[in-house]
Design a protein around this motif. Structure first.
Motif, PDB file in Angstrom:
ATOM      1  N   CYS B 395     -52.859 -36.187  -9.680  1.00 29.18           N
ATOM      2  CA  CYS B 395     -52.941 -35.264 -10.812  1.00 29.18           C
ATOM      3  C   CYS B 395     -54.218 -34.433 -10.766  1.00 29.18           C
ATOM      4  O   CYS B 395     -54.151 -33.203 -10.850  1.00 29.18           O
ATOM      5  CB  CYS B 395     -52.809 -36.027 -12.127  1.00 29.18           C
ATOM      6  SG  CYS B 395     -53.167 -35.055 -13.574  1.00 29.18           S
ATOM      7  N   PRO B 396     -55.416 -35.061 -10.587  1.00 24.91           N
ATOM      8  CA  PRO B 396     -56.608 -34.212 -10.466  1.00 24.91           C
ATOM      9  C   PRO B 396     -56.512 -33.255  -9.274  1.00 24.91           C
ATOM     10  O   PRO B 396     -56.892 -32.085  -9.392  1.00 24.91           O
ATOM     11  CB  PRO B 396     -57.744 -35.223 -10.263  1.00 24.91           C
ATOM     12  CG  PRO B 396     -57.235 -36.509 -10.742  1.00 24.91           C
ATOM     13  CD  PRO B 396     -55.753 -36.491 -10.602  1.00 24.91           C
ATOM     14  N   LEU B 397     -55.992 -33.747  -8.154  1.00 25.28           N
ATOM     15  CA  LEU B 397     -55.905 -32.900  -6.956  1.00 25.28           C
ATOM     16  C   LEU B 397     -55.023 -31.680  -7.222  1.00 25.28           C
ATOM     17  O   LEU B 397     -55.392 -30.544  -6.892  1.00 25.28           O
ATOM     18  CB  LEU B 397     -55.348 -33.710  -5.788  1.00 25.28           C
ATOM     19  CG  LEU B 397     -55.199 -32.923  -4.487  1.00 25.28           C
ATOM     20  CD1 LEU B 397     -56.560 -32.617  -3.895  1.00 25.28           C
ATOM     21  CD2 LEU B 397     -54.340 -33.675  -3.489  1.00 25.28           C
ATOM     22  N   LEU B 398     -53.861 -31.892  -7.826  1.00 25.57           N
ATOM     23  CA  LEU B 398     -52.943 -30.780  -8.061  1.00 25.57           C
ATOM     24  C   LEU B 398     -53.482 -29.823  -9.125  1.00 25.57           C
ATOM     25  O   LEU B 398     -53.521 -28.609  -8.919  1.00 25.57           O
ATOM     26  CB  LEU B 398     -51.576 -31.318  -8.500  1.00 25.57           C
ATOM     27  CG  LEU B 398     -50.689 -31.886  -7.403  1.00 25.57           C
ATOM     28  CD1 LEU B 398     -49.530 -32.663  -7.989  1.00 25.57           C
ATOM     29  CD2 LEU B 398     -50.162 -30.760  -6.530  1.00 25.57           C
ATOM     30  N   ARG B 406     -63.351 -23.690  -7.496  1.00 18.37           N
ATOM     31  CA  ARG B 406     -64.549 -24.278  -6.880  1.00 18.37           C
ATOM     32  C   ARG B 406     -64.298 -25.642  -6.270  1.00 18.37           C
ATOM     33  O   ARG B 406     -65.238 -26.332  -5.870  1.00 18.37           O
ATOM     34  CB  ARG B 406     -65.650 -24.393  -7.928  1.00 18.37           C
ATOM     35  CG  ARG B 406     -66.135 -23.028  -8.369  1.00 18.37           C
ATOM     36  CD  ARG B 406     -67.368 -23.167  -9.206  1.00 18.37           C
ATOM     37  NE  ARG B 406     -67.435 -22.102 -10.191  1.00 18.37           N
ATOM     38  CZ  ARG B 406     -68.215 -22.147 -11.248  1.00 18.37           C
ATOM     39  NH1 ARG B 406     -68.964 -23.204 -11.468  1.00 18.37           N
ATOM     40  NH2 ARG B 406     -68.242 -21.150 -12.092  1.00 18.37           N
ATOM     41  N   LEU B 407     -63.060 -26.050  -6.229  1.00 21.60           N
ATOM     42  CA  LEU B 407     -62.762 -27.352  -5.623  1.00 21.60           C
ATOM     43  C   LEU B 407     -63.104 -27.327  -4.123  1.00 21.60           C
ATOM     44  O   LEU B 407     -62.773 -26.378  -3.421  1.00 21.60           O
ATOM     45  CB  LEU B 407     -61.278 -27.676  -5.804  1.00 21.60           C
ATOM     46  CG  LEU B 407     -60.840 -29.058  -5.340  1.00 21.60           C
ATOM     47  CD1 LEU B 407     -61.461 -30.138  -6.200  1.00 21.60           C
ATOM     48  CD2 LEU B 407     -59.328 -29.181  -5.378  1.00 21.60           C
ATOM     49  N   ALA B 412     -62.600 -33.295  -3.447  1.00 25.55           N
ATOM     50  CA  ALA B 412     -61.250 -33.859  -3.492  1.00 25.55           C
ATOM     51  C   ALA B 412     -61.252 -35.284  -2.965  1.00 25.55           C
ATOM     52  O   ALA B 412     -60.622 -36.186  -3.549  1.00 25.55           O
ATOM     53  CB  ALA B 412     -60.298 -32.988  -2.684  1.00 25.55           C
ATOM     54  N   ILE B 413     -61.978 -35.499  -1.859  1.00 22.11           N
ATOM     55  CA  ILE B 413     -62.015 -36.845  -1.277  1.00 22.11           C
ATOM     56  C   ILE B 413     -62.640 -37.834  -2.254  1.00 22.11           C
ATOM     57  O   ILE B 413     -62.123 -38.940  -2.476  1.00 22.11           O
ATOM     58  CB  ILE B 413     -62.777 -36.816   0.063  1.00 22.11           C
ATOM     59  CG1 ILE B 413     -61.937 -36.072   1.100  1.00 22.11           C
ATOM     60  CG2 ILE B 413     -63.104 -38.218   0.539  1.00 22.11           C
ATOM     61  CD1 ILE B 413     -62.606 -35.898   2.428  1.00 22.11           C
ATOM     62  N   ALA B 414     -63.758 -37.416  -2.872  1.00 24.68           N
ATOM     63  CA  ALA B 414     -64.435 -38.305  -3.821  1.00 24.68           C
ATOM     64  C   ALA B 414     -63.497 -38.671  -4.972  1.00 24.68           C
ATOM     65  O   ALA B 414     -63.392 -39.834  -5.364  1.00 24.68           O
ATOM     66  CB  ALA B 414     -65.705 -37.641  -4.352  1.00 24.68           C
ATOM     67  N   GLY B 415     -62.794 -37.655  -5.513  1.00 26.80           N
ATOM     68  CA  GLY B 415     -61.904 -37.912  -6.645  1.00 26.80           C
ATOM     69  C   GLY B 415     -60.749 -38.826  -6.267  1.00 26.80           C
ATOM     70  O   GLY B 415     -60.397 -39.740  -7.012  1.00 26.80           O
ATOM     71  N   LEU B 416     -60.172 -38.572  -5.082  1.00 25.95           N
ATOM     72  CA  LEU B 416     -59.051 -39.406  -4.640  1.00 25.95           C
ATOM     73  C   LEU B 416     -59.492 -40.849  -4.470  1.00 25.95           C
ATOM     74  O   LEU B 416     -58.833 -41.791  -4.934  1.00 25.95           O
ATOM     75  CB  LEU B 416     -58.487 -38.879  -3.320  1.00 25.95           C
ATOM     76  CG  LEU B 416     -57.670 -37.598  -3.375  1.00 25.95           C
ATOM     77  CD1 LEU B 416     -57.421 -37.072  -1.971  1.00 25.95           C
ATOM     78  CD2 LEU B 416     -56.350 -37.834  -4.088  1.00 25.95           C
ATOM     79  N   PHE B 456     -60.968 -37.103 -12.224  1.00 27.36           N
ATOM     80  CA  PHE B 456     -61.292 -35.706 -12.521  1.00 27.36           C
ATOM     81  C   PHE B 456     -62.789 -35.456 -12.403  1.00 27.36           C
ATOM     82  O   PHE B 456     -63.231 -34.489 -11.776  1.00 27.36           O
ATOM     83  CB  PHE B 456     -60.824 -35.351 -13.940  1.00 27.36           C
ATOM     84  CG  PHE B 456     -59.428 -34.794 -13.981  1.00 27.36           C
ATOM     85  CD1 PHE B 456     -59.192 -33.470 -13.637  1.00 27.36           C
ATOM     86  CD2 PHE B 456     -58.360 -35.573 -14.359  1.00 27.36           C
ATOM     87  CE1 PHE B 456     -57.908 -32.944 -13.674  1.00 27.36           C
ATOM     88  CE2 PHE B 456     -57.076 -35.068 -14.406  1.00 27.36           C
ATOM     89  CZ  PHE B 456     -56.845 -33.746 -14.060  1.00 27.36           C
ATOM     90  N   LEU B 457     -63.589 -36.351 -13.028  1.00 25.48           N
ATOM     91  CA  LEU B 457     -65.042 -36.152 -13.029  1.00 25.48           C
ATOM     92  C   LEU B 457     -65.593 -36.166 -11.608  1.00 25.48           C
ATOM     93  O   LEU B 457     -66.405 -35.313 -11.237  1.00 25.48           O
ATOM     94  CB  LEU B 457     -65.715 -37.251 -13.853  1.00 25.48           C
ATOM     95  CG  LEU B 457     -65.912 -36.929 -15.334  1.00 25.48           C
ATOM     96  CD1 LEU B 457     -66.610 -38.078 -16.018  1.00 25.48           C
ATOM     97  CD2 LEU B 457     -66.720 -35.641 -15.489  1.00 25.48           C
ATOM     98  N   ALA B 458     -65.133 -37.131 -10.806  1.00 26.20           N
ATOM     99  CA  ALA B 458     -65.637 -37.222  -9.436  1.00 26.20           C
ATOM    100  C   ALA B 458     -65.309 -35.942  -8.675  1.00 26.20           C
ATOM    101  O   ALA B 458     -66.156 -35.381  -7.965  1.00 26.20           O
ATOM    102  CB  ALA B 458     -65.036 -38.439  -8.737  1.00 26.20           C
ATOM    103  N   MET B 459     -64.084 -35.453  -8.835  1.00 28.61           N
ATOM    104  CA  MET B 459     -63.708 -34.233  -8.126  1.00 28.61           C
ATOM    105  C   MET B 459     -64.562 -33.053  -8.564  1.00 28.61           C
ATOM    106  O   MET B 459     -65.043 -32.269  -7.745  1.00 28.61           O
ATOM    107  CB  MET B 459     -62.237 -33.921  -8.392  1.00 28.61           C
ATOM    108  CG  MET B 459     -61.362 -34.198  -7.182  1.00 28.61           C
ATOM    109  SD  MET B 459     -59.672 -33.754  -7.402  1.00 28.61           S
ATOM    110  CE  MET B 459     -58.910 -35.180  -6.656  1.00 28.61           C
ATOM    111  N   ILE B 460     -64.773 -32.924  -9.874  1.00 27.84           N
ATOM    112  CA  ILE B 460     -65.517 -31.769 -10.383  1.00 27.84           C
ATOM    113  C   ILE B 460     -66.986 -31.868  -9.993  1.00 27.84           C
ATOM    114  O   ILE B 460     -67.569 -30.916  -9.453  1.00 27.84           O
ATOM    115  CB  ILE B 460     -65.357 -31.687 -11.916  1.00 27.84           C
ATOM    116  CG1 ILE B 460     -63.908 -31.329 -12.263  1.00 27.84           C
ATOM    117  CG2 ILE B 460     -66.300 -30.651 -12.500  1.00 27.84           C
ATOM    118  CD1 ILE B 460     -63.587 -31.397 -13.733  1.00 27.84           C
TER     119      ILE B 460
END
Lengths: 125, 517
Positions: B395-398, B406-407, B412-416, B456-460
């Motif tokens: 969900c965060p990735l999509l 700015r992704l 993305a890797i961190a969030g996943l 979400f937070l990790a990705m951002i």
């Protein structure tokens, strides 16, 4: 466009085509369309405005959903009325979800129509 | 006597599946047919196929079982499964179709231009798909055991075999027909017996159904309100990432059709979900001895026989059993299709339809083994965990991939890893039974409430910290995702500059072009 086949490969590998047949499509007929495709600053601004309007539509629908879904469990916990839970979650939820989806699709398609009209406003001279 | 009817019904469903699949095989001529049904599936047919695929054992048996066991709070499950499609529609449907990605790894690589992200997403897709396949196979085993006395493993093995044959033979085009057919079969198989059950209930003088279900309800959680929120977050946000759901969107002709298809899907699955609660409520009345352990999943199957009895009860019971089998077959087919697609592209050395056919048994073997080893989880619960993992990783990735420029790949890797990894770890700990009560158990059993924000937070945050790594093709990708079809003038450099968009978006590249070379 993924790069050349490795040099040690004797013959190019047979690629299997899953795409739609390539059609000869017309060149952009409108200036803004060309700007978007060339990725100029102006074209970028066009795309950003479209994304903003679409995101606004999506966030409106999502906020409504989140508000209802966020408060309902609390309401059920305070009411302690099982019949209400049955009526709301067992029946009423589904038509409401479909209606909200229908509203969103109408709005998203209208955003796209408005955007297309904006882009087509000025033909290529 | 009822056994022979059941065996007949299940046999008919299995044969019909194979035959309709074979019909698809005859018209499934090209590779494009095979993978994406040539992207020509009309909204009405596609919506029935998506719904048929989505309504799994968890919906057909699990929801009624949970309502029977734990009361009306469990109605959040079907509401969440449906609302998940609304969230998918709002944020993902049209852009995902326009992205040209066939699978989530395709999307990740096309958007972020990173092989590392692609590989990580592949791992998650295969993991989530397997997590979701196990309960389907277990449900099949349970159904056959209860209705015919067959050994535990038989139903799962039967479903696995049929699915492998149907998927490997006909691919997406035949599966589309099979699944559209199975939606209507499932609806009929619940609707007709439900009508007769309600008549029988009327005939019995309308005994009061204990709606409140305070007595004899097995305690579900120490913190039911938290569990409800965990369930809401997981199902609302997890649907969009389920591997078999994403693949389906690529069969729509364009983004606009993808959107309209989703609205029809909402109506179709909404109509279906009106039925399982009826079984749950009447099950309280007519099958009162069930509520201990997993067997609550069997309430739907036993109800016609108990409430109506006689030949009518047997026939209706057989119809329900056929519908349940359609549920296992259709969801398992979709999942196997998606997992085998990822295995073909990212794990096996070469690509093409032949390798896809090799990947199919592999995609099925692991969950089949799992379903034989692990047992004793209610079907809807184990499905709920797949949703939690999906909600915290895909969900965060999509959502960020489609709406946020700015992704970056490290983000993305961190969030996943953080979101999805923690949700997965929580699932493993819960299944192992290491933590059994109190807040620790609630937090681990319903991880989505905390793991989704973590994802979400990790990705951002990591993306913001690695601004230099924003992929150069980001703007072109955003244009491709959001520009309406009427304005696309085709293969000029604007749309062609982002490569690796999956199997051939418009430009006719190879099936696994992301991995070529």
């Amino acid at each position: 466009m993924t790069g050349e086949p490795a040099s040690r490969q004797p013959a190019p590998r047979r690629e299997v085509v899953t795409g739609e047949p390539r059609r000869v499509r017309p060149l952009p007929r409108y200036r803004a369309q060309a700007e978007i495709e060339e990725q100029t600053a102006l074209g970028d601004a066009y795309v950003r405005s479209l994304m903003r309007s679409q995101l606004r539509a999506g966030l409106t629908a999502f906020a409504l959903l989140a508000l209802v879904a966020g408060t309902l469990p609390l309401a059920f916990a305070t009411l302690r009325d099982a019949t209400a839970v049955w009526v709301v979650l067992g029946f009423a939820a589904y038509p409401l979800l479909t209606l909200l989806a229908w509203w969103y699709v109408r709005r998203a398609e209208r955003n796209e129509r408005d955007f297309a009209r904006l882009v087509k406003g000025r033909p290529v001279p | 006597m009822s056994q022979s009817y059941t065996v007949t019904a299940v046999t008919v469903v299995v044969l019909a599946t194979v035959l309709v699949g074979g019909f698809g095989l005859r018209i499934s001529r090209t590779t494009s047919d095979f993978y994406v049904a040539s992207r020509t599936v009309r909204p009405a047919l596609n919506a029935a196929a998506i719904s048929g695929e989505y309504l799994s054992a968890a919906s057909f048996l699990g929801v009624a079982g949970l309502v029977l066991l734990h009361g009306p709070d469990m109605l959040w499950y079907p509401v969440g499964y449906t609302a998940g499609y609304l969230v998918l529609l709002i944020f993902v449907a049209a852009p995902l179709r326009r992205s040209g990605a066939y699978t989530l790894p395709d999307f990740a690589e096309g958007r972020l231009e990173s092989r590392a992200v692609r590989r990580l997403v592949s791992v998650f897709v295969v993991g989530a798909g397997w997590l979701y396949l196990v309960p389907q196979l277990q449900g099949a085993g349970l159904t056959l055991k209860i209705l015919t006395g067959a050994p535990d493993w038989f139903g799962g093995v039967l479903v696995a075999l049929v699915v492998v044959v149907a998927v490997a033979a006909g691919g997406m085009r035949s599966i589309t027909f099979v699944q559209a057919f199975q939606y209507w079969l499932k609806l009929t198989a619940l609707l007709v017996p439900a009508l007769f059950l309600l008549l029988a209930w009327q005939g019995d003088g309308r005994p009061r159904v204990d709606l409140d279900l305070t007595a004899a309800v097995v305690g579900r959680a120490d913190h039911p309100l938290y569990a409800t929120y965990g369930l809401i977050v997981a199902t609302f946000l997890g649907t969009m990432g389920l591997p078999h759901v994403v693949v389906r969107f690529y069969t729509s002709p364009n983004g606009r059709a993808a959107r309209r298809t989703t609205v029809i899907v909402l109506a179709l699955i909404g109509a279906f979900y009106l039925l399982p609660p009826v079984y749950g409520a009447l099950g309280r009345l007519y099958v009162p001895e069930l509520p201990y352990g997993t067997d609550a999943d069997a309430a739907v199957l036993l109800l016609p026989e108990r409430a109506i009895g006689g030949l009518g009860g047997d026939l209706l019971g057989a119809l329900v059993a056929g519908g349940a089998f359609a549920a296992f077959l259709s969801t398992a087919s979709g999942l196997t299709m998606a997992v085998a697609g990822v295995l073909t592209q990212d794990v096996l050395p070469s690509r093409g339809v032949r390798h896809f056919r090799l990947a199919t048994p592999l995609a099925m073997a692991v969950p089949l083994g799992g379903s034989l080893l692990v047992s004793g989880m209610p079907v809807a619960d184990s499905v709920g965990m797949a949703f939690a993992v999906s909600a915290s990783s895909f969900c965060p990735l999509l959502v960020l991939g489609i709406w946020w420029r700015r992704l970056t790949p490290p983000g993305a890797i961190a969030g996943l890893l953080l979101g999805g990894g923690l949700a997965f770890a929580a699932t493993v700990i819960t299944v192992s039974g290491a933590v059994r009560s109190g807040w620790p158990h609630a937090l681990l059993a319903w991880p989505a409430v905390w793991s989704v924000p973590v994802g979400f937070l990790a990705m951002i945050l990591v993306s913001l910290a690695t601004r230099g790594r924003i992929p150069p093709g980001t703007n072109a990708a955003m244009t491709r995702f959001h520009l309406p079809e009427v304005l696309m003038s085709g293969s000029r450099k604007g749309s062609a500059s982002v490569s690796a968009a999956g199997p051939g978006e418009g430009t006719g590249s190879g099936t696994g072009m992301g991995g070529a070379g």
